[in-house]
Motif scaffolding. Structure first.
Motif, mmCIF file in Angstrom:
data_model
loop_
_atom_site.group_PDB
_atom_site.id
_atom_site.type_symbol
_atom_site.label_atom_id
_atom_site.label_comp_id
_atom_site.label_asym_id
_atom_site.label_seq_id
_atom_site.Cartn_x
_atom_site.Cartn_y
_atom_site.Cartn_z
ATOM 1 N N LEU A 462 0.829 -1.206 0.000
ATOM 2 C CA LEU A 462 0.000 0.000 0.000
ATOM 3 C C LEU A 462 0.867 1.260 0.000
ATOM 4 C CD1 LEU A 462 -2.815 -1.060 2.508
ATOM 5 C CD2 LEU A 462 -2.906 -0.994 0.006
ATOM 6 N N ALA A 463 1.977 1.213 0.740
ATOM 7 C CA ALA A 463 2.893 2.363 0.737
ATOM 8 C C ALA A 463 3.476 2.571 -0.657
ATOM 9 C CB ALA A 463 4.006 2.146 1.756
ATOM 10 N N LEU A 465 2.011 1.866 -3.429
ATOM 11 C CA LEU A 465 0.938 2.426 -4.247
ATOM 12 C C LEU A 465 0.864 3.942 -4.094
ATOM 13 C CD1 LEU A 465 -1.400 1.491 -6.121
ATOM 14 C CD2 LEU A 465 -2.871 1.518 -4.090
ATOM 15 N N VAL A 466 1.089 4.422 -2.874
ATOM 16 C CA VAL A 466 1.045 5.863 -2.614
ATOM 17 C C VAL A 466 2.303 6.551 -3.137
ATOM 18 C CG1 VAL A 466 0.995 7.629 -0.812
ATOM 19 C CG2 VAL A 466 -0.443 5.584 -0.601
ATOM 20 N N ILE A 467 3.467 5.969 -2.831
ATOM 21 C CA ILE A 467 4.736 6.609 -3.188
ATOM 22 C C ILE A 467 4.899 6.731 -4.697
ATOM 23 C CG2 ILE A 467 7.251 6.345 -3.090
ATOM 24 C CD1 ILE A 467 6.851 5.009 -0.343
ATOM 25 N N LYS A 469 2.834 7.446 -6.846
ATOM 26 C CA LYS A 469 2.074 8.585 -7.370
ATOM 27 C C LYS A 469 2.903 9.868 -7.362
ATOM 28 C CE LYS A 469 -1.785 6.141 -7.590
ATOM 29 N NZ LYS A 469 -2.400 5.754 -8.891
ATOM 30 N N TYR A 677 7.548 9.297 7.335
ATOM 31 C CA TYR A 677 6.266 8.629 7.083
ATOM 32 C C TYR A 677 6.122 7.356 7.914
ATOM 33 C CZ TYR A 677 7.118 4.479 4.058
ATOM 34 O OH TYR A 677 7.443 3.236 3.573
#
Length: 694
Positions: A462-463, A465-467, A469, A677
């Motif tokens: 999930l991290a 997926l965010v990073i 972006k 983070y």
């Protein structure tokens, strides 16, 4: 004399290195296991000692990652200190076509070389029969048959290496007229006679560290004048060489119609549903074993440490030295050695999966999954490796050629639970999760441990997926991998890995814990002014009814609260109290930033200093006995323990991890973002868990 081992990943190159040098290096079934070049010494029959270089595995001289670039940089530069006198090309006999591409390129560089055919047993299993003598005649090099895993043919190889005079320097092949002029002009400019080396320098000059600015500019000018397009040359060369290899195969290779027994198994293990189910089942079994099988030896070690502490207290005269030895050093080290059985079992199972070839299947299986989260199949290697330690795992991300995927992988790898977290997980789970069975055969403690590892893995995805972006990159990467044949594990290698990992865990963690235990004992045994020196008098006056051990415990607790460590803990307590932590846990949190293993040892030291009751000798007993002075409830209750577990799943691993991220990303930007983070994530998650469970 320098001998370089060159070959594809999984060709058995590193196994050959181990056989020649006697050095034991990690042998895996995935690309990039050898990130940096490895060197060792080998003694030949004539008494001469040679230097052997184990260069990173690569499929060709066109690198796709930092580690593959090492091969190019060394072999194109005769002035490099690691430039070999002889090259031993390790070829996978079961896949001659893929392996010979690199060999042809190395041969064209004009470096004396010989070829060793490895994994002949796997070739036979696939129905492939080679003619080594004819292959030697066609390639005009010595060809040897070896089995690097079993050590067969190694003496023959040493015999040939002992006679370097028979290895004549090879003539360079004829080039296409289209590229002859480029090779000639670059050669005149660099004073380099080897035409193929000149073309490689022209094609990949930006990747070569040894070119000066003037040389690079001059070569670029030649390329522009002659309209030399590197990608076009690479395509031409690759097609030309594969054409030659195909013709060669017709003469030296016969293939029988033999059914490959692993094909049906791969269909199951790589299935889009059953593959993941089987992997989850295997991991679940491993975590169950970590608790069930390791429980008894761990308890014996814990009891032994407690008995040793008790004996020393009886034998040694009371005083600061006895307190330092029992409450400081032994308590701290004891917090690590009791977890040797868990560490040994975990790495034993991981090594078996690597040795059998299953881990390679896991990497291929995960490729499609992790791509959705900004990574690729090559990212699976660092992610799985981080179950051992994040530092080498992050370094292994050099195998990822795509910059964006590499950064994402580095940023999320510390979320995977490493061996240093295992002691924290096991001790806290043992305190609050009942040692009972679900459905009669599944342990709740093993399920809890597996849940923590899965929580870290899911968080990493999930991290990512965010990073991804926030990182702009248009480049796409490809991942391909030759699956090794299934084979029984080498139990000697499994045993050696268990020994090495356990030794490293104890020695590396032991050095840090030894230093921290000494500092912590001093900070906990001394304090400022009257608040510390008057502790005994205050307790006697406030509680005159206390006698014996109860009085000693009360005095020790009062001194600890007013020690330097106590004052520090009290200072940070308001920040961590919402998570369910008291000042003692706060000290351990800060200390564990040096290394996660330190947490248990620190808690052991603190509670040893804060209590003199003999019956609380084991670490588990000390932690279970601790009560909150305000509520009277156990400090390590369900809410606090699970809050700590979640905190350590998400918190940044240690200072070494920050240092290696700084080195790999060449700046403080990414390590600081990573620290921020992960710290926020750990704090918020621990806060939510505690508030929900309290």
């Amino acid at each position: 004399m320098k001998v370089a081992l060159v070959g594809n990943p999984n060709s058995g190159k590193t196994s050959l290195f181990n056989q020649l040098t006697g050095l034991h290096q990690k042998v895996g079934n995935f690309p990039g296991v050898t990130v940096d070049k490895k060197t060792g010494k080998a003694k030949l029959p004539n008494g001469v000692t040679i230097t052997v270089l184990d260069l990173p595995g690569t499929y060709s001289l066109y690198p796709n990652s930092l580690d593959e670039n090492v091969v190019l940089d060394i072999l194109l530069n005769p002035d490099n200190s690691d430039f070999p006198d002889i090259i031993v090309a390790v070829v996978d006999a079961s896949n001659l076509k893929r392996s010979l591409l690199l060999f042809y390129q190395v041969k064209a560089l004009g470096i004396p070389c010989l070829l060793v055919l490895n994994q002949l047993d796997e070739a036979l299993d696939k129905g492939i029969v080679l003619d080594p003598q004819k292959l030697s005649e066609k390639l005009d090099v010595d060809v040897l048959e070896i089995n690097a895993r079993e050590g067969l043919g190694i003496n023959n190889l040493k015999d040939i290496l002992a006679r370097p005079q028979v290895l004549k320097e090879l003539e360079v092949e004829d080039l296409s007229p289209e590229y002859t002029k480029v090779a000639k002009e670059v050669g005149e400019f660099l004073n380099e006679p080897n035409q193929y080396r000149n073309l490689q320098i022209a094609a990949q000059g930006e990747k070569l560290s040894f070119l000066t600015t003037a040389e690079f500019v001059g070569i670029e000018k030649i390329k522009k004048e002659l309209n030399f397009i590197p990608s076009k040359f690479q395509t031409w060369e690759t097609m030309m060489r594969f054409g030659a290899i195909s013709e060669l195969q017709k003469e030296v290779q016969r293939t029988k119609n033999t059914e490959i027994t692993t094909s049906w198994l791969d269909k199951i293990l790589l299935h889009k549903v059953w593959g993941y189910v089987i992997f989850a089942f295997i991991l679940g079994s491993v975590f169950q074993a970590v608790f069930v099988l390791a429980n008894y030896p761990a308890d014996l070690i814990d009891a032994g440490i407690a008995a040793l502490t008790s004996t020393l207290r009886e034998v040694l005269p009371a005083g600061k030295f006895a307190d330092l030895l029992t409450d400081g050093l032994i308590a701290g080290i004891g917090g690590v050695v009791i977890f040797i059985p868990q560490i040994a079992l975990l790495f034993g199972f991981i090594t078996i999966m690597e040795e059998t070839g299953y881990m390679a299947r896991v990497i291929v299986l995960m490729d499609k999954l992790v791509r959705k989260f900004g990574m690729s199949g090559r990212s699976v290697v660092p992610l799985i490796s981080s179950m051992a330690c994040a530092v080498p795992a992050i370094m292994s991300a050099r195998t990822i050629g795509n910059w964006k995927e590499r950064i994402v992988t580095i940023m999320v790898t510390p979320l995977m639970s490493c061996q240093a977290r295992l002691p924290i997980y096991t001790i806290l789970i043992a305190l609050v999760v009942p040692n009972e069975l679900f459905l009669g055969f599944i342990g709740y403690q093993g399920l809890a441990l597996m849940g923590l590892y899965f929580l870290g893995a899911i968080s990493a995805l999930l991290a990512g997926l965010v990073i991804k972006k926030f990182i702009k990159s248009d480049s796409k990467s490809m991942f391909f991998m030759e699956l090794p044949a299934f084979r029984p594990p080498r139990w000697s290698e499994v045993a050696y890995t268990i020994y090495e990992k356990s030794k490293t865990f104890v020695l590396e963690a032991g050095k840090v814990i030894l230093a921290i235990s000494l500092v912590l004992w001093v900070l906990s045994s001394y304090g400022p002014g009257e608040s510390f020196s008057g502790a005994e008098e205050r307790i006697v006056q406030a509680s005159p009814e206390l006698q014996g051990a109860e009085l000693e415990d009360a005095i020790a607790a009062e001194k600890l609260q007013n020690s330097y460590a106590g004052h520090f803990g009290k200072t940070i307590e308001p920040v961590i109290r919402p998570l369910g932590y008291d000042w003692k846990i706060g000290i351990a949190l800060i200390a564990s930033f040096a290394a996660r293993e330190v947490f248990v040892g620190t808690m052991s030291t603190i509670y040893s200093i804060g209590s003199k009751t003999e019956e609380d000798g084991t670490i588990k007993a000390r932690l279970k006995r601790e009560k909150d002075p305000v509520t009277g409830e156990p400090v390590f209750g369900v809410a606090t323990s699970f809050s700590l577990l979640v905190f350590y799943v998400f918190a940044m691993m240690c200072m070494s991890t920050i240092a290696v991220v700084y080195r790999e990303t060449k700046g403080w930007k990414w390590p600081m973002i990573q620290l921020a983070y992960m710290s926020v994530l750990a704090y918020v998650a621990a806060f939510i868990v505690y508030q929900l469970l309290k």
